[in-house]
Write a protein that holds these residues in place. Structure first.
Motif, PDB file in Angstrom:
ATOM      1  N   ASP A 149       5.801   1.982   2.752  1.00 21.58           N
ATOM      2  CA  ASP A 149       4.560   2.657   2.369  1.00 21.58           C
ATOM      3  C   ASP A 149       4.801   3.841   1.438  1.00 21.58           C
ATOM      4  O   ASP A 149       3.854   4.537   1.064  1.00 21.58           O
TER       5      ASP A 149
ATOM      6  N   GLU B  21      -5.729  11.021   0.460  1.00 21.69           N
ATOM      7  CA  GLU B  21      -5.167  10.918   1.814  1.00 21.69           C
ATOM      8  C   GLU B  21      -3.717  10.459   1.785  1.00 21.69           C
ATOM      9  O   GLU B  21      -3.248   9.739   2.683  1.00 21.69           O
ATOM     10  N   LEU B  22      -2.985  10.899   0.756  1.00 24.22           N
ATOM     11  CA  LEU B  22      -1.567  10.597   0.652  1.00 24.22           C
ATOM     12  C   LEU B  22      -0.752  11.677   1.363  1.00 24.22           C
ATOM     13  O   LEU B  22      -1.078  12.867   1.294  1.00 24.22           O
ATOM     14  N   THR B  23       0.288  11.271   2.043  1.00 26.88           N
ATOM     15  CA  THR B  23       1.243  12.185   2.657  1.00 26.88           C
ATOM     16  C   THR B  23       2.271  12.560   1.602  1.00 26.88           C
ATOM     17  O   THR B  23       2.799  11.677   0.904  1.00 26.88           O
TER      18      THR B  23
ATOM     19  N   SER C 103      -3.922   2.108  -1.519  1.00 22.24           N
ATOM     20  CA  SER C 103      -3.492   3.231  -0.675  1.00 22.24           C
ATOM     21  C   SER C 103      -4.142   3.119   0.710  1.00 22.24           C
ATOM     22  O   SER C 103      -4.936   2.219   0.942  1.00 22.24           O
TER      23      SER C 103
ATOM     24  N   ALA D 173       0.851  -1.193   0.000  1.00 25.18           N
ATOM     25  CA  ALA D 173       0.000   0.000   0.000  1.00 25.18           C
ATOM     26  C   ALA D 173       0.880   1.235   0.000  1.00 25.18           C
ATOM     27  O   ALA D 173       1.840   1.318   0.771  1.00 25.18           O
TER      28      ALA D 173
ATOM     29  N   LEU E 284       5.473   7.443   8.622  1.00 27.43           N
ATOM     30  CA  LEU E 284       5.310   6.393   7.624  1.00 27.43           C
ATOM     31  C   LEU E 284       6.450   5.384   7.700  1.00 27.43           C
ATOM     32  O   LEU E 284       7.564   5.713   8.111  1.00 27.43           O
TER      33      LEU E 284
ATOM     34  N   LYS F 148       1.170   5.012   0.934  1.00 29.63           N
ATOM     35  CA  LYS F 148       0.538   6.007   1.783  1.00 29.63           C
ATOM     36  C   LYS F 148       1.191   7.380   1.671  1.00 29.63           C
ATOM     37  O   LYS F 148       0.629   8.368   2.140  1.00 29.63           O
TER      38      LYS F 148
END
Length: 240
Positions: free
Chosen positions: A182, A123-125, A240, A2, A178, A4
């Motif tokens: 990820d 909602e990705l950093t 994700s 996933a 994180l 992230k």
């Protein structure tokens, strides 16, 4: 796997390399050469400029090096010449020219605000890791109103080390919570790919808006895209 978070390179990835940096490269080289165009051209050649192809060679100092590495390269190229200066003096010129030109000439590969907004809706950093100075990165990206859209922004002088080492990825992960597995690293150069691999990230993606050709990135990156614009399609098939 996933994804992230995405850690972007800046020059050649978020910003078009040639439109943004070739004028700055030439101005800095000429300033360090005290206005001597022949010596300025010598510096550009030493830094990786190929006049026959009118491109910067991938992996060269100008393509992937930190400002400090460019300064070291140019100091060696001037060794014994009347224009020779200490590395620190060359670095000051490079930092000043690059910060000013990065602000005034920065050319994004796409409209960054909606592009980054779409990623944040997933909602990705998001982060930026560059071999430019942090101040230079803030100036060049700040004019597009996107600094606040990144959760992390670091340069070669931010205390994490420079590419291709893993430090910038590790800094991104420690700052955001994180795990490296990820994270997707996106960049235009093998230094970016090697940084991601050395940090054991989940995915490394190459783009062709910088100094590398497709054949130079294929076999090293997991995916090679024309530009970051194609990330939306890629992410559709990635959890994700």
């Amino acid at each position: 796997m996933a994804i992230k978070g995405i850690l972007f390179d800046k020059d050649g990835t978020l910003l078009d390399y040639y439109a943004t940096w070739m004028p700055a490269n030439r101005e800095a080289a000429l300033a360090i050469a005290d206005g001597d165009e022949v010596v300025g051209q010598r510096l550009l050649l030493a830094g990786g400029y190929d006049p026959h192809e009118d491109r910067i060679r991938t992996g060269s100092a100008l393509a992937a090096g930190s400002n400090w590495e460019i300064a070291q390269c140019w100091s060696l190229a001037l060794n014994g010449h009347r224009s020779h200066k200490p590395v620190e003096a060359i670095l000051r010129v490079i930092d000043e020219v690059f910060e000013r030109n990065g602000r005034d000439a920065a050319s994004p590969v796409t409209d960054l605000v909606p592009f980054l907004a779409n990623l944040r809706r997933r909602e990705l950093t998001l982060g930026v890791a560059t071999n430019d100075s942090k101040k230079g990165a803030q100036r060049s990206l700040g004019r597009f109103g996107v600094i606040g859209m990144f959760d992390f922004l670091a340069g070669y002088d931010s205390g994490y080390g420079a590419k291709p080492g893993p430090g910038l990825v590790q800094g991104f992960c420690s700052s955001t919570g994180l795990d490296a597995s990820d994270v997707m690293v996106v960049g235009d150069n093998l230094h970016d790919i090697e940084m991601g691999r050395s940090a054991n990230v989940g995915m490394v993606v190459g783009v062709l808006t910088g100094t590398s050709l497709r054949e130079e990135l294929e076999g090293h990156a997991d995916h090679v895209l024309e530009s970051i614009v194609e990330l939306e399609s890629l992410l559709t098939g990635v959890p994700s």
